[in-house]
Design a protein around this motif. Structure first.
Motif, PDB file in Angstrom:
ATOM      1  N   VAL B 181      45.273  41.838  49.725  1.00 36.35           N
ATOM      2  CA  VAL B 181      45.588  40.682  50.558  1.00 36.35           C
ATOM      3  C   VAL B 181      47.104  40.505  50.610  1.00 36.35           C
ATOM      4  CG1 VAL B 181      45.386  38.144  50.683  1.00 36.35           C
ATOM      5  CG2 VAL B 181      43.414  39.523  49.974  1.00 36.35           C
ATOM      6  N   ILE B 182      47.616  40.140  51.793  1.00 40.30           N
ATOM      7  CA  ILE B 182      49.031  39.771  51.886  1.00 40.30           C
ATOM      8  C   ILE B 182      49.082  38.293  52.251  1.00 40.30           C
ATOM      9  CG2 ILE B 182      51.264  40.289  52.926  1.00 40.30           C
ATOM     10  CD1 ILE B 182      49.970  42.805  54.119  1.00 40.30           C
ATOM     11  N   ALA B 183      49.691  37.494  51.394  1.00 42.28           N
ATOM     12  CA  ALA B 183      49.749  36.056  51.648  1.00 42.28           C
ATOM     13  C   ALA B 183      51.194  35.627  51.822  1.00 42.28           C
ATOM     14  CB  ALA B 183      49.123  35.299  50.486  1.00 42.28           C
ATOM     15  N   ILE B 184      51.470  34.987  52.968  1.00 45.57           N
ATOM     16  CA  ILE B 184      52.826  34.459  53.191  1.00 45.57           C
ATOM     17  C   ILE B 184      52.733  33.053  53.758  1.00 45.57           C
ATOM     18  CG2 ILE B 184      55.083  34.847  54.228  1.00 45.57           C
ATOM     19  CD1 ILE B 184      54.471  37.761  54.510  1.00 45.57           C
ATOM     20  N   GLY B 185      53.389  32.143  53.056  1.00 43.17           N
ATOM     21  CA  GLY B 185      53.350  30.750  53.485  1.00 43.17           C
ATOM     22  C   GLY B 185      54.074  29.912  52.463  1.00 43.17           C
ATOM     23  N   PRO B 186      53.809  28.613  52.430  1.00 43.04           N
ATOM     24  CA  PRO B 186      54.443  27.771  51.414  1.00 43.04           C
ATOM     25  C   PRO B 186      54.107  28.282  50.009  1.00 43.04           C
ATOM     26  CG  PRO B 186      53.247  26.434  53.021  1.00 43.04           C
ATOM     27  CD  PRO B 186      52.912  27.859  53.310  1.00 43.04           C
ATOM     28  N   LEU B 187      55.015  28.039  49.055  1.00 43.22           N
ATOM     29  CA  LEU B 187      54.810  28.550  47.689  1.00 43.22           C
ATOM     30  C   LEU B 187      53.486  28.089  47.085  1.00 43.22           C
ATOM     31  CD1 LEU B 187      58.414  28.222  46.197  1.00 43.22           C
ATOM     32  CD2 LEU B 187      57.174  30.335  46.734  1.00 43.22           C
ATOM     33  N   VAL B 188      53.136  26.815  47.315  1.00 44.60           N
ATOM     34  CA  VAL B 188      51.871  26.323  46.746  1.00 44.60           C
ATOM     35  C   VAL B 188      50.691  27.111  47.280  1.00 44.60           C
ATOM     36  CG1 VAL B 188      51.328  24.056  45.825  1.00 44.60           C
ATOM     37  CG2 VAL B 188      52.640  24.240  47.939  1.00 44.60           C
ATOM     38  N   MET B 189      50.724  27.401  48.568  1.00 43.26           N
ATOM     39  CA  MET B 189      49.626  28.160  49.140  1.00 43.26           C
ATOM     40  C   MET B 189      49.525  29.532  48.481  1.00 43.26           C
ATOM     41  SD  MET B 189      49.179  29.948  52.840  1.00 43.26           S
ATOM     42  CE  MET B 189      49.665  31.564  52.281  1.00 43.26           C
ATOM     43  N   MET B 190      50.676  30.195  48.377  1.00 37.43           N
ATOM     44  CA  MET B 190      50.650  31.541  47.793  1.00 37.43           C
ATOM     45  C   MET B 190      50.147  31.474  46.351  1.00 37.43           C
ATOM     46  SD  MET B 190      53.937  33.493  49.437  1.00 37.43           S
ATOM     47  CE  MET B 190      55.246  32.309  49.307  1.00 37.43           C
ATOM     48  N   LYS B 191      50.570  30.421  45.644  1.00 40.64           N
ATOM     49  CA  LYS B 191      50.135  30.258  44.258  1.00 40.64           C
ATOM     50  C   LYS B 191      48.607  30.230  44.168  1.00 40.64           C
ATOM     51  CE  LYS B 191      50.003  26.752  40.683  1.00 40.64           C
ATOM     52  NZ  LYS B 191      50.545  25.505  40.145  1.00 40.64           N
ATOM     53  N   TYR B 192      47.961  29.409  45.025  1.00 39.19           N
ATOM     54  CA  TYR B 192      46.515  29.281  44.928  1.00 39.19           C
ATOM     55  C   TYR B 192      45.788  30.515  45.434  1.00 39.19           C
ATOM     56  CZ  TYR B 192      47.098  24.642  43.125  1.00 39.19           C
ATOM     57  OH  TYR B 192      47.444  23.584  42.317  1.00 39.19           O
ATOM     58  N   VAL B 193      46.328  31.158  46.449  1.00 40.79           N
ATOM     59  CA  VAL B 193      45.685  32.385  46.940  1.00 40.79           C
ATOM     60  C   VAL B 193      45.713  33.443  45.832  1.00 40.79           C
ATOM     61  CG1 VAL B 193      45.839  34.275  48.606  1.00 40.79           C
ATOM     62  CG2 VAL B 193      46.180  31.912  49.372  1.00 40.79           C
ATOM     63  N   VAL B 194      46.856  33.582  45.186  1.00 41.24           N
ATOM     64  CA  VAL B 194      46.965  34.563  44.103  1.00 41.24           C
ATOM     65  C   VAL B 194      45.965  34.235  42.996  1.00 41.24           C
ATOM     66  CG1 VAL B 194      48.460  35.404  42.245  1.00 41.24           C
ATOM     67  CG2 VAL B 194      49.371  35.188  44.560  1.00 41.24           C
ATOM     68  N   GLN B 195      45.884  32.953  42.653  1.00 37.24           N
ATOM     69  CA  GLN B 195      44.961  32.531  41.594  1.00 37.24           C
ATOM     70  C   GLN B 195      43.509  32.908  41.911  1.00 37.24           C
ATOM     71  OE1 GLN B 195      44.929  28.219  40.601  1.00 37.24           O
ATOM     72  NE2 GLN B 195      46.689  28.790  39.325  1.00 37.24           N
ATOM     73  N   MET B 196      43.117  32.603  43.155  1.00 35.63           N
ATOM     74  CA  MET B 196      41.746  32.922  43.585  1.00 35.63           C
ATOM     75  C   MET B 196      41.485  34.413  43.546  1.00 35.63           C
ATOM     76  SD  MET B 196      40.754  30.779  46.950  1.00 35.63           S
ATOM     77  CE  MET B 196      39.261  31.733  47.151  1.00 35.63           C
ATOM     78  N   ASN B 197      42.457  35.179  44.049  1.00 33.51           N
ATOM     79  CA  ASN B 197      42.273  36.620  44.130  1.00 33.51           C
ATOM     80  C   ASN B 197      42.243  37.261  42.752  1.00 33.51           C
ATOM     81  OD1 ASN B 197      42.174  36.379  46.843  1.00 33.51           O
ATOM     82  ND2 ASN B 197      44.229  37.213  47.232  1.00 33.51           N
ATOM     83  N   LYS B 198      43.040  36.716  41.861  1.00 35.79           N
ATOM     84  CA  LYS B 198      43.100  37.241  40.497  1.00 35.79           C
ATOM     85  C   LYS B 198      41.707  37.211  39.865  1.00 35.79           C
ATOM     86  CE  LYS B 198      47.070  36.483  37.436  1.00 35.79           C
ATOM     87  NZ  LYS B 198      47.989  35.377  37.092  1.00 35.79           N
ATOM     88  N   GLU B 199      41.027  36.068  40.078  1.00 37.06           N
ATOM     89  CA  GLU B 199      39.673  35.917  39.514  1.00 37.06           C
ATOM     90  C   GLU B 199      38.738  36.979  40.072  1.00 37.06           C
ATOM     91  OE1 GLU B 199      38.726  31.905  40.590  1.00 37.06           O
ATOM     92  OE2 GLU B 199      40.376  31.127  39.322  1.00 37.06           O
ATOM     93  N   ARG B 200      39.016  37.413  41.291  1.00 33.00           N
ATOM     94  CA  ARG B 200      38.143  38.418  41.919  1.00 33.00           C
ATOM     95  C   ARG B 200      38.716  39.817  41.824  1.00 33.00           C
ATOM     96  NH1 ARG B 200      37.885  33.694  43.956  1.00 33.00           N
ATOM     97  NH2 ARG B 200      35.901  32.824  44.669  1.00 33.00           N
ATOM     98  N   LYS B 201      39.818  39.937  41.078  1.00 37.59           N
ATOM     99  CA  LYS B 201      40.474  41.238  40.892  1.00 37.59           C
ATOM    100  C   LYS B 201      40.924  41.864  42.217  1.00 37.59           C
ATOM    101  CE  LYS B 201      39.039  42.423  36.327  1.00 37.59           C
ATOM    102  NZ  LYS B 201      38.471  41.116  35.962  1.00 37.59           N
ATOM    103  N   ILE B 202      41.355  41.012  43.134  1.00 39.13           N
ATOM    104  CA  ILE B 202      41.935  41.518  44.383  1.00 39.13           C
ATOM    105  C   ILE B 202      43.449  41.375  44.283  1.00 39.13           C
ATOM    106  CG2 ILE B 202      42.028  41.280  46.902  1.00 39.13           C
ATOM    107  CD1 ILE B 202      39.328  39.817  46.732  1.00 39.13           C
TER     108      ILE B 202
END
Ligand SMILES: Cc1cc2nc3c(=O)[nH]c(=O)nc-3n(C[C@H](O)[C@H](O)[C@H](O)COP(=O)(O)OP(=O)(O)OC[C@H]3O[C@@H](n4cnc5c(N)ncnc54)[C@H](O)[C@@H]3O)c2cc1C
Ligand SMILES: Cc1cc2nc3c(=O)[nH]c(=O)nc-3n(C[C@H](O)[C@H](O)[C@H](O)COP(=O)(O)OP(=O)(O)OC[C@H]3O[C@@H](n4cnc5c(N)ncnc54)[C@H](O)[C@@H]3O)c2cc1C
Ligand code: SF4
Ligand code: SF4
Ligand code: FES
Lengths: 459, 271
Positions: B181-202
């Motif tokens: 996944v490539i996430a670009i946006g406000p820092l908070v958004m990127m923070k939560y996207v990374v968190q979610m993906n981490k749990e799914r090993k993406i």
């Protein structure tokens, strides 16, 4: 004391620590002549050998005494193209003045102040070396517009080359513009020197980062027959301690660039802000640290203190700067080494320092600081880390075959780099050093470049 | 000086500008950015290069504070004082077959050239795009030609699903998987996207936007902590693997001048 120095007039210490006007006011002609009278015109002048570019000091002093000011200026200019600047910022006590015979028993001649007087005289009266340039139409590129690049450009231009200076930033002058503050080196002086080079036909191009905007290979393919790299030592060294990336912890480069290049001190008229609060620590003991501390004071900080791991005697800054800093109310907290920044929500609140003591002499010839296992903690609003700089790796990362040593400095042999036709000098070769050394290197490199081009049959 | 060749308003807060800057255009790759100064006293502000055509460079900016608002008052034919680049490392294009782009607000601008590059290399590309409201969803027409699926979400539900991009991801992950996944946006958004993906090993690639000055690795203003190590976003990034990024620290750094920027803003209003 017999035969004391003529002191330079300075701005009052309680006024100057809240303005950015120049602190040292310089000599007038009368004062300059009186000071010049003190020189013994030695047969074997020790001062000359101690100047990195061997300015003929007794000769220019003699001309000054005779009020042949234009000639006196040219005498300096033969070896030093930036007398107004070097007269102000050279660490004279370690160089020319440090070796002057008068200094053995009393006070040395104020060589720097005399040099500054003549440099300023020349700038004010538009005295300058009007050489007739015979164009040879050979294109030369200079990377970086600090003292090394400027000196190399001047040298090459006088020999008839078409010289272009490429500068990454939006202003020219390197550290002279973005680092050294106005109260030590008014920016108008730097600008006037640059304008003189423009008048000589040197082409200045801003906003060009060699290695990004154009690569060295592209320059060579575009017909530049030789290049000089004078890109300086711009990469800040880090303390490598916890909390270093908290808000409120600055590297000196950022702090000084905000204030000097971006004119934050005029905020909001200048839109780039700077924020330091009341309690400011500066880590380090060199010129950069003194400049940062004195700048912080001028921005209105109430308590500014310098944290340095050795004793006062070991401070590497120029003596004049240390004296001025102390007069302006800057405190020294010596024999202390920061070990941790303490913050709240990633914003700096305190610094923890370890107390040091001095041990055996180390490689630098100074007694090395030894940790004691005792600590102190200070409350802080901001901290400015000024513990050194090394060359930016951007150029060697984008140039195949450009050798650097383990400190990232470009390796040269007589100003030639590992790539034929590419020369380098100044801080990028020596590591962070001085204006006069960078200037001297740029000038000497221009001689080598010319020889190289002749040998290659390009000229 | 750098002339403005074209200017299009994408919505009331976001403009697209085409600038004549031949030297910047020449070596530019997806992921690179520029730094500009609007006038002779201007701040140096970083903006992503969205597109390059011949000697021209396209930027898209959100009128957020003093400098971007000032930029917004400039028009075709006007000139910018300074425009330097290309800066940063080009985006690291992975060997992925199935890529998801996540854009938040004006993050849709920097994401566009990267995602397009993946499509060009034959990857299947989906997009989740989110913003405050319908008006702030930008560049959809530019994404449509190469995206297989586009999922829109707005905070107020005025277009697409009501909610945040993470709500869409939650649903999407029930049925779909992506190589990365490539996430670009406000820092908070990127923070939560990374968190979610981490749990799914993406794996998540992010593009960081700290405050910058020189953009050449000289000042250290742009530093970010990743896996306890310090990086300078202007030369080591701005694109990084998101997993190790200390987003909270970066958010604090980005907000450091919030009060000051506010006074400055007033000046423009007064002018
Ligand atoms: C705060 C401070 C105070 C100092 N005080 C003193 C003092 O009192 N006395 C003294 O003698 N020395 C002092 N120095 C040191 C002195 O300023 C330097 O040694 C000297 O400026 C080095 O000159 P230079 O030409 O090698 O590099 P610099 O002055 O650093 O200039 C290099 C230039 O190259 C540009 N550049 C870098 N990379 C690129 C690229 N890839 N493409 C294009 N351009 C590029 C930079 O933007 C910069 O303008 C001080 C330094 C600082 C930072
Ligand atoms: C590599 C990089 C690429 C970028 N690409 C784009 C782009 O393509 N389009 C675009 O609109 N913006 C982009 N940005 C963000 C843009 O640089 C900032 O929005 C701009 O500098 C704000 O300046 P200002 O004076 O208008 O607002 P300011 O008054 O400086 O700031 C207004 C508010 O924005 C916040 N802010 C400050 N700096 C930044 C920043 N760097 N990023 C995000 N918020 C910030 C502040 O906390 C403040 O509250 C990019 C940033 C970086 C580092
Ligand atoms: S250049 Fe510096 S060291 Fe040499 S004489 Fe002048 S002040 Fe002294
Ligand atoms: S050493 Fe001192 S006294 Fe002798 S020539 Fe040099 S400046 Fe004059
Ligand atoms: S912006 Fe100055 S080092 Fe990155």
């Amino acid at each position: 004391m017999k035969n004391p120095r003529i002191k330079m007039r300075v701005q009052d210490k309680d006024t100057r620590n809240s303005n950015f006007e120049e602190v040292a006011l310089g000599y007038n002609l009368e004062e300059a002549k009186q000071e010049a009278l003190r020189c013994l015109d030695c047969k074997n002048p020790r001062c000359i050998d101690a100047c990195p570019v061997q300015v003929n000091i007794p000769a220019f002093i003699k001309l000054l005494l005779e009020e042949r000011l234009d000639e006196a200026y040219y005498k300096i200019y033969d070896d030093n193209i930036l007398p107004s600047i070097c007269g102000r910022v050279c660490p004279q006590e370690k160089q020319c003045e440090g070796a002057c015979v008068l200094g053995i028993k009393g006070e040395s001649v104020s060589i720097g102040a005399l040099e500054r007087f003549l440099g300023d005289y020349a700038l004010e009266n538009n005295v300058f070396d009007k050489v007739d340039i015979t164009e040879n139409h050979i294109k030369i590129g200079i990377i970086g517009s600090g003292p090394a690049g400027l000196a190399c450009a001047a040298g090459m231009r006088k020999m008839g080359y078409s010289v272009e200076i490429f500068e990454a930033l939006h202003e020219f002058g390197g550290v002279l513009k973005y680092g050294i503050p106005d109260f030590r080196l008014p920016k108008q002086i730097v600008q006037t020197e640059i304008d003189r080079l423009k008048d000589m036909g040197v082409v200045f191009r801003k906003n060009i980062i060699i290695g990004k905007t154009i690569t060295i290979d592209q320059l060579l393919r575009e017909g530049y027959k030789a290049l000089f790299i004078g890109s300086g030592a711009g990469l800040p060294s880090s303390l490598n301690i916890p909390g270093e990336n908290f808000s409120g912890v600055y590297y000196a480069n950022e702090f000084l660039t905000r204030v000097n290049l971006m004119k934050s001190r005029n905020f909001p008229m200048s839109p780039t802000p700077v924020k330091i609060g009341d309690n400011v620590a500066v880590v380090g003991g060199g010129n950069v640290a003194m400049d940062a501390a004195r700048t912080a004071k001028r921005l209105g900080a109430k308590n500014v203190f310098i944290i340095y791991r050795r004793d006062q005697f070991s401070l590497p800054a120029r003596l004049e700067e240390i004296d001025h800093a102390l007069e302006e109310g800057i405190e020294l907290r010596l024999l202390r080494n920061p070990v941790e920044f303490i913050g709240e929500n990633y914003e700096l609140k305190q610094v923890k320092v370890e107390m040091m003591k001095l041990g055996e002499l180390d490689k630098s010839g100074r007694r090395s600081p030894i940790p004691t296992g005792e600590y102190e903690v200070y409350d802080l609003d901001s901290c400015i880390v000024s513990i050194g700089q090394s060359p930016n790796p951007l150029l060697n990362e984008t140039t195949v075959g450009l050798d650097v040593n383990k400190w990232g400095c470009i390796v040269t042999n007589n100003y030639q780099t590992s790539i034929p036709g590419i020369f380098a000098g100044g801080d990028v070769v020596s590591g962070a050093a001085t204006v006069i050394l960078a200037m001297g290197a740029g000038k000497s490199a221009s001689v080598e470049m010319d020889l190289y081009l002749k040998k290659k049959g390009i000229l | 000086m750098y002339q403005i060749i074209d200017k299009i308003s994408l919505n009331k807060d976001v403009d697209l500008m085409v600038i004549h800057a031949p030297l910047v255009a020449r070596n530019s790759l997806p992921g690179h950015f520029i730094i500009l100064r609007v006038d002779e006293v201007g701040e140096r502000i970083p903006l992503t290069i969205v597109e390059v055509a011949d000697e021209n460079v396209t930027i898209i900016y959100q009128k957020l504070g003093y400098s971007t608002k000032l930029l917004g008052t400039y028009n075709v034919g006007d000139e910018l004082n300074d425009f330097v680049g290309p800066l940063g490392k080009p985006a690291h294009i992975r060997d992925s077959k199935h890529v998801l782009g996540v854009a938040g607000g004006v993050g849709a601008a920097p994401l566009l050239p990267q995602l397009k590059e993946y499509a060009k290399r034959g990857a299947k590309v989906d997009l989740v795009i989110g913003a405050r409201n319908a008006e702030h969803i930008i560049l959809i027409d530019q994404y449509k030609p190469f995206c297989e699926n586009i999922y829109i979400t707005t905070d107020d539900g005025s277009l697409g699903k009501k909610g945040f991009v993470t709500d869409v991801l939650m649903e999407l992950y029930l049925t779909k998987t992506y190589d990365h996944v490539i996430a670009i946006g406000p820092l908070v958004m990127m923070k939560y996207v990374v968190q979610m993906n981490k749990e799914r090993k993406i794996k998540t690639d992010v593009s960081l936007n700290p405050i910058m000055i020189d953009g050449t690795g000289m000042c250290g203003n742009c530093r970010v902590t990743i896996n306890e190590k310090t990086f300078f976003a202007c030369v080591d990034g701005p694109d990084f693997e998101g997993e190790g990024v200390n987003f909270d620290e970066l958010i604090a750094r980005q907000n450091y001048y919030k009060d000051e920027e506010h006074t400055c803003n007033l000046k423009l209003v007064k002018k």
